[in-house]
Motif scaffolding. Structure first.
Motif, short mmCIF file in Angstrom:
data_model
loop_
_atom_site.label_atom_id
_atom_site.label_comp_id
_atom_site.label_asym_id
_atom_site.label_seq_id
_atom_site.Cartn_x
_atom_site.Cartn_y
_atom_site.Cartn_z
N ASN A 190 115.85 35.68 -29.27
CA ASN A 190 116.66 35.12 -28.15
C ASN A 190 116.15 33.77 -27.72
O ASN A 190 114.83 33.69 -27.54
N PRO A 191 116.80 32.80 -27.72
CA PRO A 191 116.33 31.47 -27.36
C PRO A 191 115.49 31.42 -25.97
O PRO A 191 114.52 30.70 -25.75
N ILE A 192 115.97 32.16 -24.96
CA ILE A 192 115.45 32.25 -23.73
C ILE A 192 114.00 32.61 -23.86
O ILE A 192 112.91 32.17 -23.24
N ASN A 193 113.96 33.98 -24.64
CA ASN A 193 112.59 34.46 -24.60
C ASN A 193 111.60 33.39 -25.58
O ASN A 193 110.37 33.43 -25.22
N GLN A 194 112.28 32.89 -26.49
CA GLN A 194 111.36 32.00 -27.46
C GLN A 194 110.72 30.82 -26.49
O GLN A 194 109.72 30.54 -26.31
N LYS A 195 111.61 30.44 -25.50
CA LYS A 195 111.07 28.96 -24.39
C LYS A 195 110.06 29.71 -23.52
O LYS A 195 109.22 29.03 -23.49
N MET A 233 121.64 29.57 -17.06
CA MET A 233 120.84 30.77 -17.39
C MET A 233 119.81 30.50 -17.67
O MET A 233 118.88 31.42 -17.00
N GLU A 234 119.10 29.59 -17.92
CA GLU A 234 117.80 29.25 -18.48
C GLU A 234 116.93 29.07 -17.08
O GLU A 234 115.92 29.64 -16.97
N GLN A 235 117.63 28.48 -15.96
CA GLN A 235 116.95 28.01 -14.89
C GLN A 235 116.76 29.33 -14.17
O GLN A 235 115.98 29.65 -13.50
N LEU A 236 117.95 30.14 -14.04
CA LEU A 236 117.93 31.65 -13.43
C LEU A 236 116.78 32.29 -13.95
O LEU A 236 116.36 32.89 -13.18
N HIS A 237 116.71 32.35 -15.35
CA HIS A 237 115.90 33.27 -15.88
C HIS A 237 114.37 32.86 -15.49
O HIS A 237 113.48 33.62 -15.06
N GLU A 238 114.15 31.55 -15.63
CA GLU A 238 112.67 31.06 -15.32
C GLU A 238 112.18 31.31 -14.12
O GLU A 238 111.17 31.63 -13.72
N THR A 239 113.29 30.87 -12.98
CA THR A 239 113.01 30.92 -11.59
C THR A 239 112.82 32.64 -10.99
O THR A 239 111.73 32.78 -10.55
N ILE A 240 113.51 33.54 -11.68
CA ILE A 240 113.28 35.10 -11.46
C ILE A 240 111.85 35.52 -12.23
O ILE A 240 110.94 36.08 -11.38
N HIS A 248 109.98 26.84 2.35
CA HIS A 248 109.24 27.44 1.18
C HIS A 248 110.22 28.34 0.32
O HIS A 248 109.75 28.84 -0.79
N ILE A 249 111.39 28.74 0.71
CA ILE A 249 112.09 29.68 0.13
C ILE A 249 112.83 28.96 -1.16
O ILE A 249 113.19 27.77 -1.38
N PRO A 250 112.40 29.58 -2.46
CA PRO A 250 113.11 29.20 -3.88
C PRO A 250 114.72 28.96 -3.76
O PRO A 250 115.27 29.88 -3.12
N ILE A 251 114.97 28.00 -4.34
CA ILE A 251 116.60 27.64 -4.16
C ILE A 251 116.92 27.46 -5.63
O ILE A 251 116.35 26.63 -6.25
N ILE A 252 118.01 27.92 -6.25
CA ILE A 252 118.60 27.79 -7.60
C ILE A 252 120.16 26.97 -7.09
O ILE A 252 120.98 27.57 -6.18
N HIS A 253 120.26 25.78 -7.58
CA HIS A 253 121.54 25.17 -7.42
C HIS A 253 122.68 25.48 -8.33
O HIS A 253 122.52 26.06 -9.45
N LYS A 254 123.79 25.61 -7.67
CA LYS A 254 125.08 26.17 -8.43
C LYS A 254 125.67 24.80 -8.82
O LYS A 254 125.41 23.74 -8.18
#
Length: 224
Positions: free
Chosen positions: A106-111, A62-69, A52-58
């Motif tokens: 900010n594009p990330i905040n827009q999305k 930035m967008e994926q990191l922001h959304e996951t957090i 169940h632990i969330p994973i972010i792939h390397k």
């Protein structure tokens, strides 16, 4: 001992232990979400230890990191939420059919704002600065505007004053500030410019929903 983090972002392979073991140790002291960073090839091994632990792939995006957090902190809701809850969210736009403009540079905040509003059934338009917002308001009668305060070209305070000035003989849109400053003095400046309310960034989806209900009731009652 007094420091309590909000979230732990950890590399999977550490020098002295892997981060799944680290999670077990940290969880004994803190109740906080933990996100692992790892290459896709390690995903199966991680899932065998903790499914169940969330994973972010390397490599990280930035967008994926922001959304996951944001998801782990409860700022937005995951796609895996209950279907009944998603259906109720989508019904919000049917109950309060608002024309919404989001003014954010900010594009990330827009999305992020778009995604939250889309989940509740809305199809907002985007303006990247205050000047663009002023131009859009001249073309479209928006009910609600979510206005970032600090933007290039023209900030949200000046844009708000211009928009309200242009609606002296017609009903103006309700303008809600989006600000990273949560101090009392900052909210006072927003109210003095004519904004009706404010959201402190980063804001949760539930906070956005509460404002849509609050002002949706007022706007729809006015039109009834």
């Amino acid at each position: 001992d007094s420091y309590k983090p909000d979230l732990l972002l950890a590399e999977y392979e550490l020098d002295d232990m892997d981060s799944v073991q680290l999670k077990q140790i940290v969880s004994e002291k803190f109740d906080l979400p933990i996100v692992l960073m790892s290459y896709a090839a390690k995903r199966k091994s991680i899932r065998e230890q903790d499914p169940h632990i969330p994973i972010i792939h390397k490599p990280l995006r930035m967008e994926q990191l922001h959304e996951t957090i944001c998801m782990q902190l409860g700022l937005i809701e995951s796609e895996g939420g209950a279907s009944g809850t998603r259906h109720q969210q989508q019904l919000l736009a049917q109950e309060f059919p608002l024309r919404i403009l989001v003014v954010e540079d900010n594009p990330i905040n827009q999305k992020l704002a778009m995604r939250m509003l889309n989940k509740m059934g809305y199809e907002p338009e985007i303006a990247e600065n205050g000047q663009e917002a002023v131009a859009k308001v001249q073309e479209t009668a928006y009910d609600l505007i979510f206005m970032d305060v600090q933007m290039p070209v023209m900030d949200g305070l000046e844009a708000t004053r211009i928009i309200l000035q242009s609606h002296q003989h017609s009903r103006p849109p309700l303008i809600i500030a989006m600000t990273a400053n949560a101090m009392q003095g900052d909210s006072d400046v927003c109210f003095e410019a004519g904004m009706k309310d404010y959201l402190s960034k980063p804001f949760r989806m539930s906070e956005l929903r509460d404002l849509l209900i609050k002002y949706g009731k007022k706007l729809c009652a006015h039109e009834a």
